[in-house]
Design a protein around this motif. Structure first.
Motif, short mmCIF file in Angstrom:
data_model
loop_
_atom_site.label_atom_id
_atom_site.label_comp_id
_atom_site.label_asym_id
_atom_site.label_seq_id
_atom_site.Cartn_x
_atom_site.Cartn_y
_atom_site.Cartn_z
N UNK A 654 0.83 -1.21 0.00
CA UNK A 654 0.00 0.00 0.00
C UNK A 654 0.86 1.27 0.00
N UNK A 655 1.93 1.25 0.78
CA UNK A 655 2.82 2.42 0.85
C UNK A 655 3.53 2.62 -0.49
N UNK A 656 3.93 1.51 -1.13
CA UNK A 656 4.62 1.61 -2.42
C UNK A 656 3.72 2.16 -3.52
N UNK A 657 2.40 2.09 -3.32
CA UNK A 657 1.47 2.55 -4.34
C UNK A 657 0.86 3.91 -4.01
N UNK A 658 1.37 4.58 -2.98
CA UNK A 658 0.93 5.95 -2.71
C UNK A 658 1.28 6.84 -3.91
N UNK A 659 0.53 7.90 -4.07
CA UNK A 659 0.68 8.77 -5.24
C UNK A 659 2.08 9.40 -5.29
N UNK A 660 2.56 9.63 -6.49
CA UNK A 660 3.79 10.39 -6.70
C UNK A 660 3.39 11.80 -7.09
N UNK A 661 3.10 12.61 -6.10
CA UNK A 661 2.55 13.94 -6.34
C UNK A 661 3.31 14.96 -5.51
N UNK A 662 3.02 16.23 -5.73
CA UNK A 662 3.65 17.31 -4.98
C UNK A 662 2.62 18.07 -4.14
N UNK A 663 1.58 17.36 -3.71
CA UNK A 663 0.59 17.99 -2.85
C UNK A 663 0.86 17.60 -1.39
N UNK A 729 -6.70 4.13 4.59
CA UNK A 729 -6.24 5.49 4.29
C UNK A 729 -5.15 5.47 3.22
N UNK A 730 -4.24 4.50 3.31
CA UNK A 730 -3.19 4.39 2.29
C UNK A 730 -3.78 4.06 0.93
N UNK A 731 -4.84 3.24 0.92
CA UNK A 731 -5.51 2.92 -0.34
C UNK A 731 -6.07 4.16 -1.00
N UNK A 732 -6.70 5.02 -0.20
CA UNK A 732 -7.22 6.29 -0.74
C UNK A 732 -6.08 7.20 -1.18
N UNK A 733 -4.97 7.12 -0.48
CA UNK A 733 -3.83 7.99 -0.78
C UNK A 733 -3.13 7.64 -2.08
N UNK A 734 -3.49 6.52 -2.70
CA UNK A 734 -2.87 6.17 -3.97
C UNK A 734 -3.44 6.98 -5.12
#
Length: 738
Positions: A654-663, A729-734
């Protein structure tokens, strides 16, 4: 800059100098440890004044002397990559001399320099053939008398010991080494010159007579030692450190050995450790703020193990550049403090960095630079922009929120103004008032890492680097035999002609995701060219190219880049077409990432690298075969709850699939990423760096803000409501929210 450096640059730009003046110039540059510039001057001198040299008295001896010296400086040139400089040195030496000619036997000068080139190539590239070639050359050179300093003979003894340590006829080779050293002690006339004393001291040291060797060094008068260029002293210290390592398992734990090195040079114990460890490079990959937070966890563990003090090159890409520049500035601030730096200070530094970075991220960089849909459309349709966001605006926000708070003062932070001299820099020890990491790091316990911010040039497809001293496309990152695209010349900063770069703009270029951001442009530097720079991850998302180019042989790679995900079906219509095109690009990038890892692994197995720690966020996760509907082998696998790194697999996934974003990232997301990086670095250090006993110490635990999260993601116990909440929460964070 010295007068010699100014004159050398003028000479290389076309200024005419008499032979005698140019000859004095390259020698002065070598004395000042400006080996690269000295080599370039000598090279031009030999080729431009060839007809004059041929007409001089003693033509052959002058021509051969200049040839030997250019070959030696080429082999030692720190601005040429290790993969090419020694080959070029042999080519230079072969221009005027045939080192294979038996008539050369006993020519200590020529064969000694040739042996030194092969010896350095072995040190850099680890090939046993080079070591054997060096030994043969020194053996031929040692066929003459001892001369004034027994240079060839002491090196021949060293090479015999090195080959014995590889298992090549060890008894005979060690006997030869002993005989050579005993001959030096008995027959070499004693003089008060440095090289005479150094040879006698090394002979005694190699025989295990440490106290006697120390006494020899103590008798050398100070002027004789002070006249020695630092790089020549470095050569001596490195060879003696290798010899110490051959004789003792942990040399610095032997009091007489430590006393000897302190007599050789105050503070030389740190130089010995540098030799035993190797040149350490740390790469922080791209991947938005997800990567940044993961890297913070890795930095935390490296601080606990006291590894960070050994890092000499910090290579950063995209999200790694954002956090890497923050770390470098925080370290810079601490090194300007005269208070001695201990292991606990690195822990405190990273702890403070975590607080600072979290506060900056809360300001939501993407919201600060993201245009409205109307503005984005206008940029594309009317302004012909090649990205929805303006990198210049992003650069301003980065500098304002992330970098300026770490330095006193106001106004733009220019890269060339970031160079500094640490408070504990010893000008007497180094012979120079100003600090240069390439020249002086070997003497330091706390290295000053070279900061490299990596971008990609759209115009050429090459890597573009920013450092505090220069920017451009480095010559050693281009493979000339396979790349026919012209290279944009790199250069030291020249603010008076506009050749300069703000830190925020350099980081913005490194993080300039194509399509999302327009390229960052540099105008007017090259005739008829507008340089367009995009994310460094387009060329090398792990940042390892710069580490190899700067001759690091211990690589620590923190890879938090996005990886290819399993896809069951494709979406229909135009949306599906766009995703199809994106997936093709993602597949190519995944292939590049795997090829990069395979290359580094091969280098480690072959001995080109002394150490390799390569972290990636999905290491150790299960990748089951997807069975056919009619498979004849249906079975269920029993899976451990924790990955090899000790992280709960569902959390690591789940952590590895978190978004790669700048927010903005929530506290749980940030701490989850840090805890994952910390735990995976703990496992990797133990697995990959155990042989480098001088690199890691027994860990000192830090009081990290992610400690509670670390407990959650490493617990093998049954699921709890808290863990279920975190996974959701991590799932939503992806998902990236616009």
């Amino acid at each position: 800059m010295s007068k010699a450096i100014d004159l050398a640059r003028a000479f290389l730009r076309g200024k005419t100098l008499p032979f005698q003046e140019a000859d004095v110039l390259w020698r002065q540059l070598a004395k000042e440890d400006e080996l690269s510039l000295g080599r370039a001057v000598l090279s031009r001198l030999r080729r431009e004044k060839k007809s004059l040299i041929d007409a001089l008295p003693a033509t052959r001896s002058i021509r051969e002397e200049l040839c030997r010296q250019e070959a030696m400086l080429t082999s030692k040139d720190p601005e040429l990559s290790a993969a090419m400089r020694h080959d070029r040195a042999i080519e230079v030496l072969s221009e005027d001399m045939d080192i294979q000619d038996k008539a050369r036997d006993g020519d200590a000068e020529t064969l000694g320099i040739a042996g030194g080139i092969y010896k350095r190539r072995w040190i850099d590239l680890g090939q046993i053939e080079d070591l054997m070639a060096a030994a043969k050359l020194y053996e031929r050179a040692a066929g003459s008398d001892l001369g004034k300093d027994a240079y060839a003979h002491i090196n021949a003894a060293f090479l015999e010991d090195l080959l014995a340590s590889t298992g090549d006829n060890p008894i005979v080779r060690r006997q030869r080494a002993i005989a050579l050293r005993e001959r030096i002690i008995k027959e070499l006339p004693v003089s008060n010159t440095w090289w005479n004393a150094a040879s006698r001291a090394e002979a005694l040291f190699g025989l295990g007579c440490y106290a006697e060797a120390t006494k020899v060094l103590a008798k050398v008068e100070k002027p004789a030692r002070q006249e020695l260029p630092p790089w020549e002293l470095q050569t001596t210290a490195r060879q003696l450190a290798h010899l110490a390592h051959l004789r003792e398992k942990r040399p610095l734990d032997v009091p007489e050995v430590k006393t000897f090195f302190n007599a050789l040079l105050p503070g030389a114990a740190d130089a010995v450790r540098s030799v035993l460890v190797g040149k350490v490079g740390l790469a922080l990959s791209g991947g938005g703020f997800r990567a940044s937070f993961y890297h913070l966890g890795v930095l935390a563990r490296l601080a606990e193990l006291d590894v960070l003090r050994h890092v000499e090159v910090l290579s950063c890409v995209s999200g790694g550049s954002i956090v890497g520049a923050c770390y470098w500035l925080a370290l810079r601030r601490r090194l300007l403090n005269p208070k001695p730096l201990g292991g606990v200070d690195y822990i405190e530094l990273v702890n403070g960095l975590i607080d600072h970075f979290r506060d900056a991220v809360k300001l939501n960089l993407r919201v600060q630079v993201q245009p409205s849909k109307f503005e984005a459309g206008w940029r594309f349709l009317v302004n012909d922009a090649k990205g929805a966001m303006d990198p210049e605006r992003g650069a301003g926000m980065l500098e304002k929120y992330f970098y300026r708070p770490l330095l006193s003062g106001s106004g733009p932070l220019y890269m060339h103004e970031l160079r500094f001299t640490p408070a504990d820099h010893d000008a007497v020890l180094t012979g120079e008032k100003d600090f240069h990491p390439g020249k002086h790091n070997w003497l330091r316990a706390d290295k000053v890492p070279v900061l490299v911010l990596n971008a990609t040039t759209v115009n050429t497809g090459h890597a573009w680097q920013f450092t505090p001293t220069w920017m451009g496309e480095s010559p050693w990152a281009v493979h000339e035999t396979a790349d026919s695209v012209p290279r944009l010349e790199w250069s030291w900063y020249e603010p008076n002609v506009g050749w300069q770069m703000e830190l925020g703009r350099a980081v913005a270029a490194s993080a300039c995701v194509p399509g999302l951001f327009a390229p960052l442009c540099i105008d007017g530097a090259y005739k008829d060219f507008q340089v367009q720079l995009v994310d460094g991850g387009v060329y090398d998302n792990q940042g390892t190219v710069s580490l190899l180019a700067l001759n690091c042989n211990v690589l620590l790679v923190s890879d938090a880049a996005g990886q290819l995900l399993l896809e069951s079906t494709s979406a229909p219509g135009l949306k599906g077409l766009l995703k199809y095109a994106q997936r093709s690009m993602d597949t190519l990038m995944e292939r590049v990432r795997l090829a990069n890892f395979a290359d580094l692994s091969a280098r480690r197995r072959s001995g080109l690298l002394r150490g390799l720690m390569f972290l990636h966020m999905k290491a150790g996760l299960d990748a089951d075969t997807i069975r056919l509907n009619f498979s004849q082998e249906p079975y269920e696998l029993s899976r451990a709850p924790l990955s090899a790194a000790g992280v709960r697999k569902e959390f690591q996934q789940a952590i590895a699939e978190l978004r790669t974003d700048l927010n903005d990232f929530t506290a749980d997301e940030a701490f989850g990423l840090m805890a994952c990086g910390f735990q995976m670095a703990s496992h990797a250090c133990k697995r990959d760096l155990a042989e480098l006993t001088e690199l890691c110490r027994e860990p000192v635990s830090g009081n990290w803000p992610f400690t509670a999260m670390l407990v959650e993601i490493t617990s093998p116990d049954a699921p709890t409501p808290r863990r279920e909440e975190l996974l959701a929460a991590f799932g939503k964070g992806s998902k990236v929210t616009i």
